[in-house]
Design an enzyme around this catalytic site. Structure first.
Site, PDB file in Angstrom:
ATOM      1  N   ARG A  38      25.113   4.856 -13.186  1.00 26.25           N
ATOM      2  CA  ARG A  38      25.374   5.209 -11.779  1.00 26.25           C
ATOM      3  C   ARG A  38      24.212   4.768 -10.896  1.00 26.25           C
ATOM      4  O   ARG A  38      24.421   4.215  -9.808  1.00 26.25           O
ATOM      5  CB  ARG A  38      25.620   6.719 -11.651  1.00 26.25           C
ATOM      6  CG  ARG A  38      27.023   7.148 -12.093  1.00 26.25           C
ATOM      7  CD  ARG A  38      27.107   8.657 -12.259  1.00 26.25           C
ATOM      8  NE  ARG A  38      28.481   9.122 -12.495  1.00 26.25           N
ATOM      9  CZ  ARG A  38      29.103   9.054 -13.661  1.00 26.25           C
ATOM     10  NH1 ARG A  38      28.477   8.527 -14.707  1.00 26.25           N
ATOM     11  NH2 ARG A  38      30.338   9.496 -13.803  1.00 26.25           N
ATOM     12  N   SER A 196      41.081   9.427 -17.028  1.00 24.42           N
ATOM     13  CA  SER A 196      39.623   9.321 -17.038  1.00 24.42           C
ATOM     14  C   SER A 196      39.054   9.686 -15.678  1.00 24.42           C
ATOM     15  O   SER A 196      39.549   9.228 -14.643  1.00 24.42           O
ATOM     16  CB  SER A 196      39.183   7.903 -17.395  1.00 24.42           C
ATOM     17  OG  SER A 196      37.777   7.762 -17.287  1.00 24.42           O
ATOM     18  N   GLU A 369      33.175  14.333 -23.851  1.00 24.84           N
ATOM     19  CA  GLU A 369      32.441  13.256 -24.523  1.00 24.84           C
ATOM     20  C   GLU A 369      31.655  13.758 -25.733  1.00 24.84           C
ATOM     21  O   GLU A 369      31.310  12.967 -26.618  1.00 24.84           O
ATOM     22  CB  GLU A 369      31.500  12.555 -23.544  1.00 24.84           C
ATOM     23  CG  GLU A 369      30.380  13.431 -23.011  1.00 24.84           C
ATOM     24  CD  GLU A 369      29.526  12.703 -21.989  1.00 24.84           C
ATOM     25  OE1 GLU A 369      28.357  13.064 -21.854  1.00 24.84           O
ATOM     26  OE2 GLU A 369      30.033  11.774 -21.324  1.00 24.84           O
TER      27      GLU A 369
END
Length: 486
Positions: A38, A196, A369
């Site tokens: 990011r 997602s 995750e």
């Protein structure tokens, strides 16, 4: 990547080492992949150089830097510390098109970088590993199409490879006046992001330099991993971009985050984010937190082998979903405490002493995750565990739910897929046996197998090198952890 670990050869299959003693180890975790990628995107969207300190150096982040370089962004690595990288955007504020961006198997690259093509001066082609052709992309690409881009598919619609042609209406950041943008009519974009959270994050970052405000609406039965979207929102705000959320969200469970709105579960059918674009600019120096999800195999090892594992530099507050890990480990029966100087310490009696308990029905939607790491612990627990809210894992590097069931049953365990997750049955440790475990080119399946191998003899791991996706030298770190013991 210059680190010798990047080219180190590992045996294939790799023999997972047994833990001969309770652990007493300290493990330093590399930087967060989620934050690293990011920050790389947001640095590229700015006007001035940004130096990222503690950046994860792995296949995924190297793929991201390679993608940015294709757009004309400079990524200068400090010769004395490869985790310090200075990102310099193109002087013109306009990204270079006419190239092919190679995404590998990195979800953050294939779902974050296409948004930059909105601000390019020519079409951009995207390609990746053969396995990446199976990863869904259509909601993101539908959103970019609604923002004026054209997408031409080379194969199946909604999947790599494809070419994005930018809309002529999207000018460089230099031509967008934030004051004018704030007053302009909002563009409405609607997608189904049930597959997602990265689809929403990719569109939020793409919208940060759009010539007008953008409203991005998710319409679907479920919104996975809302904390990852909160992370994107926080990073955009740190870059000077206004982002708000408009929704009635049903929450279950708690999240140990710094934002009271960091919901563990998003069950709303419609959620809208409003982005007020402007001049994107991170501070000139940004320090990257350690990857808390990558800490899961190491801290989880304390539950499996028994003993204590410590991870330094654990943030007091974080937007990472991995910040929920300590509470999950407590739910399994461990003691997990963060010291005043930021050391997370996890202690357990271990599997052999009956110190690991099943979770029963457990909502993991906020941090899917780390499901493989928690699944490894659940296989060895004294009760059943059903992990819910993680149906989206079927669209990760591999179908993780199917992969987990296959590998758990391969070693003599009991597991089955659920509509929204996986059920793992409790079996005696003595009934589990070694096997060559497949990883499906998925780094978290490799660390899952290594965790099982702590107490199940003769476990071998295929393609353990896939862990380079997020950890430069996982086998070396794993062996170093086991060398520290009581």
């Amino acid at each position: 990547m210059t680190d010798s670990n990047s080219t180190r050869a590992y045996p294939d299959p790799w023999p997972a080492p047994l833990a001969a003693h309770p652990l007493d180890a300290t493990v330093t975790i590399p930087g967060s992949k989620s934050l690293s990628n990011r920050y790389l995107i947001l640095s590229a969207l700015g006007k001035r150089p940004v130096t990222l300190v503690g950046l994860l150096r792995s296949r995924d982040t190297d793929l991201m830097m390679g993608a940015l370089k294709a757009f004309g962004v400079k990524c200068d690595v400090d010769p004395d510390d490869e985790t310090t990288v200075t990102v310099t955007p193109p002087a013109s504020g306009r990204f270079h098109g006419g190239k092919t961006v190679y995404c590998g198997l990195a979800g953050t690259v294939m779902r974050f970088v296409p948004g930059l093509a909105l601000h390019a001066d020519a079409p951009v082609r995207f390609d990746g590993d053969a396995q990446a052709y199976k990863r869904p992309m259509k909601p993101l690409l539908d959103g970019l199409t609604q923002m004026g881009a054209r997408v031409d598919y080379e194969g199946e619609e909604g999947f790599l490879p494809f070419t994005i042609t930018p809309p002529q209406a999207v000018d460089s950041a230099d031509s967008a006046d934030p004051a004018d943008s704030a007053a302009a009519t909002e563009l409405h974009v609607t997608i189904d992001s049930s597959g997602s959270s990265q689809f929403i994050s990719g569109l939020l970052m793409a919208a940060s330099r759009f010539p007008r405000p953008v409203a991005i609406t998710h319409r679907g039965a479920h919104l996975p991993s809302l904390p990852h979207i909160r992370m994107t929102m926080a990073d955009l705000k740190a870059s000077g971009i206004g982002v708000t959320i408009d929704a009635t969200v049903t929450t279950e469970g708690t999240a140990t985050m710094d934002d009271a709105e960091s919901d563990a579960t998003a069950a709303a059918h419609a959620v809208t984010w409003h982005v007020t674009p402007g001049e994107v600019q991170l501070p000139s120096r940004v320090v990257v937190e350690p990857d808390l999800s990558n800490a899961a195999p190491f801290l989880g090892a304390a539950l499996i082998a028994g003993g204590t594992v410590r991870v330094p530099n654990w943030p007091e507050n974080t937007t990472q979903p991995g910040g929920l890990l300590p509470q999950y480990l407590r739910d399994f029966g461990a003691d997990a405490q963060r010291s005043a100087d930021g050391v997370m310490t996890v202690t357990s009696d271990g599997v052999a002493s009956g110190g690991v308990h099943g979770l029963g029905d457990f909502d993991l939607s906020a941090a899917g995750e780390i499901a493989p790491s928690l699944a490894a612990i659940a296989v060895l627990a004294d009760g059943d565990t059903a992990l819910h809210g993680i149906a989206h894992l079927r669209g990760h590097e591999t179908n993780r739910l199917a992969a987990l069931v296959a590998e758990i049953t391969r070693i003599g365990g009991e597991a089955e897929e659920l509509d929204d997750g996986i059920r793992i049955g409790s079996v005696p440790l003595a009934s589990l046996h070694g096997a060559v475990m497949e990883t499906y080119a998925d780094h978290r399946m490799a660390t899952f197998a290594a965790m099982i191998g702590l107490v199940v003899p003769r476990v071998e791991v295929m393609n353990v090198a896939t862990t380079r996706k997020t950890i430069p030298d996982f086998p070396g770190m794993w062996k170093a952890m086991l060398a520290q013991h009581r």
